[in-house]
Design a protein around this motif. Structure first.
Motif, PDB file in Angstrom:
ATOM      1  N   ILE A  82     -16.247  -7.588  -2.145  1.00  0.00           N
ATOM      2  CA  ILE A  82     -15.382  -6.931  -2.981  1.00  0.00           C
ATOM      3  C   ILE A  82     -15.450  -8.593  -4.011  1.00  0.00           C
ATOM      4  CG2 ILE A  82     -13.538  -7.067  -3.836  1.00  0.00           C
ATOM      5  CD1 ILE A  82     -12.080  -5.056  -1.749  1.00  0.00           C
ATOM      6  N   ILE A 101      -7.836  -8.229 -10.008  1.00  0.00           N
ATOM      7  CA  ILE A 101      -7.028  -8.131  -9.033  1.00  0.00           C
ATOM      8  C   ILE A 101      -6.163  -9.173  -8.419  1.00  0.00           C
ATOM      9  CG2 ILE A 101      -7.215  -9.662  -6.388  1.00  0.00           C
ATOM     10  CD1 ILE A 101     -10.264  -7.714  -6.801  1.00  0.00           C
ATOM     11  N   THR A 105      -0.375  -8.516  -6.953  1.00  0.00           N
ATOM     12  CA  THR A 105       0.165  -9.297  -6.631  1.00  0.00           C
ATOM     13  C   THR A 105       0.963 -10.987  -6.285  1.00  0.00           C
ATOM     14  OG1 THR A 105      -1.036 -11.546  -7.392  1.00  0.00           O
ATOM     15  CG2 THR A 105      -2.293 -10.383  -5.127  1.00  0.00           C
ATOM     16  N   LEU A 149      -2.440  -0.600   7.076  1.00  0.00           N
ATOM     17  CA  LEU A 149      -3.219   0.611   5.521  1.00  0.00           C
ATOM     18  C   LEU A 149      -1.860  -0.700   5.034  1.00  0.00           C
ATOM     19  CD1 LEU A 149      -4.303   1.769   3.810  1.00  0.00           C
ATOM     20  CD2 LEU A 149      -2.609   3.470   3.303  1.00  0.00           C
ATOM     21  N   VAL A 152      -3.096  -4.224   4.838  1.00  0.00           N
ATOM     22  CA  VAL A 152      -4.211  -3.980   4.495  1.00  0.00           C
ATOM     23  C   VAL A 152      -3.974  -4.713   2.320  1.00  0.00           C
ATOM     24  CG1 VAL A 152      -6.110  -3.825   3.627  1.00  0.00           C
ATOM     25  CG2 VAL A 152      -5.448  -4.320   6.264  1.00  0.00           C
ATOM     26  N   TYR A 153      -3.351  -3.787   1.837  1.00  0.00           N
ATOM     27  CA  TYR A 153      -2.996  -3.349   0.577  1.00  0.00           C
ATOM     28  C   TYR A 153      -2.703  -4.499   0.087  1.00  0.00           C
ATOM     29  CZ  TYR A 153      -1.589  -0.977  -3.411  1.00  0.00           C
ATOM     30  OH  TYR A 153      -0.981  -1.115  -4.960  1.00  0.00           O
ATOM     31  N   VAL A 156      -5.332  -8.612   1.502  1.00  0.00           N
ATOM     32  CA  VAL A 156      -6.713  -8.360   0.726  1.00  0.00           C
ATOM     33  C   VAL A 156      -6.596  -9.549   0.194  1.00  0.00           C
ATOM     34  CG1 VAL A 156      -6.740  -6.130  -0.184  1.00  0.00           C
ATOM     35  CG2 VAL A 156      -8.393  -7.326   1.415  1.00  0.00           C
ATOM     36  N   PRO A 157      -5.731  -9.000  -1.349  1.00  0.00           N
ATOM     37  CA  PRO A 157      -6.108  -9.913  -2.327  1.00  0.00           C
ATOM     38  C   PRO A 157      -6.260 -11.323  -2.238  1.00  0.00           C
ATOM     39  CG  PRO A 157      -4.420  -8.495  -2.921  1.00  0.00           C
ATOM     40  CD  PRO A 157      -4.285  -8.544  -1.669  1.00  0.00           C
ATOM     41  N   ILE A 160      -9.445 -11.801  -0.920  1.00  0.00           N
ATOM     42  CA  ILE A 160     -10.181 -12.037  -1.729  1.00  0.00           C
ATOM     43  C   ILE A 160     -10.767 -13.166  -2.476  1.00  0.00           C
ATOM     44  CG2 ILE A 160     -11.404 -10.372  -3.655  1.00  0.00           C
ATOM     45  CD1 ILE A 160     -10.101  -7.926  -2.884  1.00  0.00           C
TER      46      ILE A 160
ATOM     47  N   LEU B  13     -18.067  -0.635  -5.043  1.00  0.00           N
ATOM     48  CA  LEU B  13     -16.769  -0.773  -4.496  1.00  0.00           C
ATOM     49  C   LEU B  13     -15.530  -1.553  -5.162  1.00  0.00           C
ATOM     50  CD1 LEU B  13     -16.193  -2.069  -2.377  1.00  0.00           C
ATOM     51  CD2 LEU B  13     -17.811  -4.233  -2.911  1.00  0.00           C
ATOM     52  N   PHE B  20      -7.559   1.187  -5.601  1.00  0.00           N
ATOM     53  CA  PHE B  20      -7.571   1.155  -3.912  1.00  0.00           C
ATOM     54  C   PHE B  20      -5.963   0.115  -4.448  1.00  0.00           C
ATOM     55  CE2 PHE B  20      -6.450  -2.135  -0.611  1.00  0.00           C
ATOM     56  CZ  PHE B  20      -5.597  -1.121   0.258  1.00  0.00           C
TER      57      PHE B  20
END
Lengths: 279, 265
Positions: A82, A101, A105, A149, A152-153, A156-157, A160, B13, B20
């Motif tokens: 990503i 993204i 957050t 999950l 990760v949700y 993950v930002p 990234i 993606l 998501f």
């Protein structure tokens, strides 16, 4: 200019009181036994031996580390592509996607985790969609899958953004040099881009692994009451059973384990190209 | 050919990424308007959960506490953090290094460790858990972020500027207020924004240090989520709305200011 120096003094005092003292208290409690009176204090390692010799606690610790490692690995493999795709877009598009993204957050983690409680239900939206494909319903809520999950949700930002920053800071002329020297796309990615972006991955790992090990509301909300991670044990010791000495020992053990893992991660990354991180 | 393939891959993606991240948020907003109790079936539009939320005094109190604490913690931590950062930038290197290390502790430590440290600290002092402990804790974890976002701006500041102001007869206060602060304003604003959202969204530390019925929104969501209660969706939507508005204001004001500035010149 010296007159401005004193402006830092109040905070230095505050810092000692509000940051250093509480940390010392944790250590004091961890190495002493019950009895909060200073007069009756007795130093002991009992809290630690109790923790490390208890099978139940050890399996909780193992599960916490396992979940944190799995979460971190997934975040790397999800976050890297990503970040890579975004870093290679036009300036405007980059700004847009990074904003997209970053925005979630800023929103309360608890609220966003709570949202998944509905989505992952047996009759929730995912199983409803799977129903069209003739699959399921699959039980997802209150499973390890749901906990990972949720982590990760939420985390993950961070991965990234760290990798993205490393990729955009990279000097593009290295890539040109690589292709001039005859490297194909895969080679120049593996030999140039990847090593140069590793510092981003490493700081991403720190930002994901640390909250993943210690999180206690994600397992509670998505794993259910029976799903216990080390953070839940600490919560119980402090807020339910009231054994602060034991709770402090567990927290201290956890903090040390995290520090060791971070140290190992940084040691593994002893690639000389990784030293440009401090900028 | 190859280029098209990669761009298709990247589009898919990025599309999935957006789905998501945003489906859960939209899901909550959607179900806050659900007419039934269900969290999984949407049975029609209604505002009943909003009515319920506004009628629920614990929920409204939690919203009030969250906002009051966030505003106070932001003001205090922004002022103290900025002054400290300026003071540190003029201090000796060793002092700066030590303070920066300690300052990083709350950021580097797992939140739960900071939380139990504060819990034991307050109880050792005999301070009653409640509004005061909550505010102190929030100020404690907000200041480091303000310092972190102001310090880089100070580093890129010309150290002679303040000296020049002093030479020209400005008092130290004037030099500070009219020369240094305007230059580092972007850092102060982003520090304040981080402080506000950190405080507004905080759960772990608040959960451990509060008591006596003083709850914030996160604590309420946590304790209420054990049973199905669609008012949480309404409350969550309110939170999402509030934060979005704050972010919009912070991002839009500079643009408007810039436009106005252009008109004047």
């Amino acid at each position: 200019m010296r007159q401005f120096r004193n402006m830092a003094m109040p905070y230095i005092v505050w810092m000692v009181v509000m940051i250093v003292l509480p940390m010392l208290l944790i250590m004091l409690y961890a190495f002493t036994d019950q009895g909060n009176d200073v007069a009756t204090i007795r130093f002991t390692l009992e809290n630690f031996t109790r923790f490390f010799s208890d099978k139940v606690f050890m399996s909780v610790l193992k599960r916490s580390l396992y979940i944190a490692v799995v979460t971190t690995v997934i975040c790397i493999f999800l976050g890297y592509p990503i970040a890579y795709v975004i870093a290679n877009r036009s300036e405007k598009s980059k700004m847009f996607w990074i904003l997209l993204i970053t925005l979630p957050t800023w929103i309360n983690m608890l609220v966003r985790t709570y949202a998944w409680m509905g989505i992952l239900q047996d009759e929730g939206i995912i199983n409803w969609l799977l129903g069209f494909l003739g699959i399921g319903p699959i039980t997802m809520i209150h499973t390890t899958f749901a906990v990972v999950l949720g982590m990760v949700y939420n985390f993950v930002p961070f991965m990234i953004l760290q990798i993205y920053t490393a990729l955009t800071k990279m000097d593009k002329s290295f890539l040109e040099a690589a292709s001039d020297l005859g490297a194909n796309k895969v080679q120049s990615f593996l030999r140039v881009t990847l090593p140069l972006s590793l510092p981003g991955v490493i700081s991403g790992i720190t930002l994901v692994f640390l909250p993943a090990v210690s999180s206690f509301f994600i397992p509670k909300l998505l794993g259910g009451g029976q799903y216990v991670l080390i953070g839940n044990v600490i919560e119980t010791e402090f807020l339910t059973s009231g054994d602060w000495n034991f709770g402090s020992a567990i927290s201290l053990a956890m903090a040390v384990i995290i520090m060791i893992s971070m140290y190992i991660t940084k040691k593994v990354d002893n690639d000389p190209t990784a030293n440009g991180k401090g900028e | 050919m190859e280029k098209k393939k990669t761009s298709l891959f990247s589009k898919i993606l990025l599309g999935l990424t957006a789905v998501f991240f945003y489906v859960p948020i939209l899901y909550i907003i959607l179900f806050s308007f659900n007419s039934s109790r269900s969290l999984t079936k949407f049975e029609g539009f209604s505002l009943r959960w909003y009515e319920k939320m506004f009628a629920d005094s614990t929920m409204m109190e939690a919203v009030a506490y969250t906002v009051i604490i966030a505003v106070l913690a932001t003001i205090i931590s922004t002022v103290v953090g900025t002054l400290t950062a300026i003071g540190l930038s003029k201090s000796r290197k060793l002092m700066r290094a030590v303070v920066e290390q300690v300052n990083n502790l709350p950021i580097m430590n797992p939140e739960i460790v900071t939380a139990i440290g504060l819990l034991m600290f307050f109880s050792a002092l005999g301070v009653k858990k409640g509004f005061l402990t909550l505010l102190l804790a929030h100020v404690m974890f907000c200041i480091p972020y303000v310092i972190l976002s102001v310090t880089p701006k100070l580093r890129s500041l010309d150290p002679n500027l303040a000296d020049a102001a002093l030479d020209l007869g400005a008092t130290p206060m004037q030099a500070l207020w009219k020369v240094i602060v305007p230059q580092i304003m972007p850092g102060i604003i982003s520090g304040a924004l981080i402080a506000f959202t950190m405080s507004f969204d905080d759960f772990v530390i608040s959960y451990f240090v509060t008591g006596n019925g003083v709850n914030n929104i996160s604590i309420l969501v946590y304790t209420m989520s054990k049973r199905v209660n669609p008012s949480i969706n309404a409350l969550s939507t309110l939170v999402i709305l509030l934060i979005t508005v704050v972010l919009l204001i912070v991002n839009v004001i500079p643009i408007i200011k810039e436009k106005k500035g252009r008109k004047v010149t």
